[in-house]
Scaffold this motif. Sequence first.
Motif, short mmCIF file in Angstrom:
data_model
loop_
_atom_site.label_atom_id
_atom_site.label_comp_id
_atom_site.label_asym_id
_atom_site.label_seq_id
_atom_site.Cartn_x
_atom_site.Cartn_y
_atom_site.Cartn_z
N LEU A 75 0.83 -1.20 0.00
CA LEU A 75 0.00 0.00 0.00
C LEU A 75 0.87 1.26 0.00
O LEU A 75 0.35 2.37 -0.13
N GLN A 76 2.18 1.06 0.14
CA GLN A 76 3.11 2.19 0.26
C GLN A 76 4.13 2.24 -0.87
O GLN A 76 5.16 2.90 -0.73
N VAL A 77 3.87 1.56 -1.96
CA VAL A 77 4.86 1.45 -3.03
C VAL A 77 5.29 2.83 -3.54
O VAL A 77 6.49 3.11 -3.67
N GLU A 78 4.33 3.69 -3.83
CA GLU A 78 4.67 5.00 -4.38
C GLU A 78 5.45 5.84 -3.38
O GLU A 78 6.42 6.52 -3.73
N LYS A 79 5.05 5.80 -2.11
CA LYS A 79 5.75 6.58 -1.09
C LYS A 79 7.17 6.08 -0.89
O LYS A 79 8.11 6.86 -0.72
N ILE A 80 7.35 4.76 -0.92
CA ILE A 80 8.70 4.18 -0.77
C ILE A 80 9.56 4.59 -1.95
O ILE A 80 10.74 4.96 -1.79
N PHE A 81 9.00 4.55 -3.14
CA PHE A 81 9.73 4.94 -4.34
C PHE A 81 10.19 6.40 -4.25
O PHE A 81 11.35 6.71 -4.54
N GLU A 82 9.30 7.29 -3.84
CA GLU A 82 9.65 8.70 -3.74
C GLU A 82 10.68 8.95 -2.64
O GLU A 82 11.59 9.75 -2.79
N ARG A 83 10.53 8.23 -1.52
CA ARG A 83 11.44 8.43 -0.40
C ARG A 83 12.84 7.90 -0.68
O ARG A 83 13.84 8.54 -0.37
N GLU A 84 12.92 6.73 -1.29
CA GLU A 84 14.21 6.05 -1.47
C GLU A 84 14.95 6.50 -2.73
O GLU A 84 16.16 6.36 -2.82
N ALA A 85 14.21 7.00 -3.74
CA ALA A 85 14.81 7.44 -5.00
C ALA A 85 15.81 6.41 -5.55
O ALA A 85 17.00 6.70 -5.69
N PHE A 127 1.76 -2.89 -14.18
CA PHE A 127 1.49 -1.93 -15.26
C PHE A 127 1.15 -0.56 -14.67
O PHE A 127 1.60 0.48 -15.16
N TYR A 128 0.35 -0.59 -13.61
CA TYR A 128 -0.04 0.67 -12.96
C TYR A 128 1.20 1.40 -12.42
O TYR A 128 1.38 2.61 -12.65
N TYR A 129 2.06 0.65 -11.70
CA TYR A 129 3.24 1.29 -11.11
C TYR A 129 4.23 1.74 -12.17
O TYR A 129 4.89 2.77 -12.01
N CYS A 130 4.33 0.99 -13.25
CA CYS A 130 5.21 1.39 -14.34
C CYS A 130 4.78 2.74 -14.88
O CYS A 130 5.60 3.64 -15.11
N ARG A 131 3.49 2.90 -15.05
CA ARG A 131 2.94 4.16 -15.54
C ARG A 131 3.20 5.29 -14.54
O ARG A 131 3.60 6.40 -14.91
N VAL A 132 2.97 5.00 -13.25
CA VAL A 132 3.16 6.01 -12.21
C VAL A 132 4.62 6.43 -12.12
O VAL A 132 4.94 7.63 -12.07
N PHE A 133 5.53 5.46 -12.07
CA PHE A 133 6.96 5.78 -11.97
C PHE A 133 7.41 6.61 -13.16
O PHE A 133 8.18 7.56 -13.02
#
Length: 234
Positions: free
Chosen positions: A35-45, A61-67
Amino acid sequence: MFKIMVVEDDIKIRTLMTDILQKYGYEVVEVVDFLQVEKIFEREAPQLVLLDLNLPYYDGFYYCRVFRRKTTVPIIIVSARDEESSQVLSMELGADDYVVKPLNIQVMLAKIMAILRRTYGEYSGKQEPEKEELPIHLDDRNFSISHNGVVEELSKNEYKLLKKLMEKKDTIVTREELLEELWDDVHFVVDNTLTVNVTRVKGKLANLGFHDVIKVKRGVGYIFEFGQTGGSQP
């Protein structure tokens, strides 16, 4: 040391990938809370993402688009889906490569090394990204600048402007150089536009605690003098 984010919900596969990557000298960020994938991605860079397609809540597919909307960080899809349609869709959404499960570790490592070499320069197992001389981190993956955990987002032109000034630290950069860096055809650019962009960048630097590091040299251009005070307003 390159940082790799592993987005894989199968614990055995995730553990295997993490162990192998760490063995080869990578720093690994394991996602365990999906549930925290996007936040972890932004925090960890991270500098590369290994992304499964079949995930809880939202698929790969959703996360690929978001990233991809936020950054150009390399993405390798790691999935049991071997059909051509999944591979094609992944590439269309911005993935850089595709590895089919069951994992061939050597193939995965080779793809990782190739993408890191292509994205960040010549790669070796012990090589680390070049350290910045300044305490300000300018991130070309998501057009941001940060210091001590505080992040300021930049527009594309603000990023290009600041990068040019930082590359020529302590050297005057003429207005003409900056105009050509930011716009292809300077004849159609209002002269005040550059001043506005410089003012915005100075404001964002000030929000990080760095005041008056960009100084105007009237009639000539601007200079980035880190760690000094004073200077005129553009």
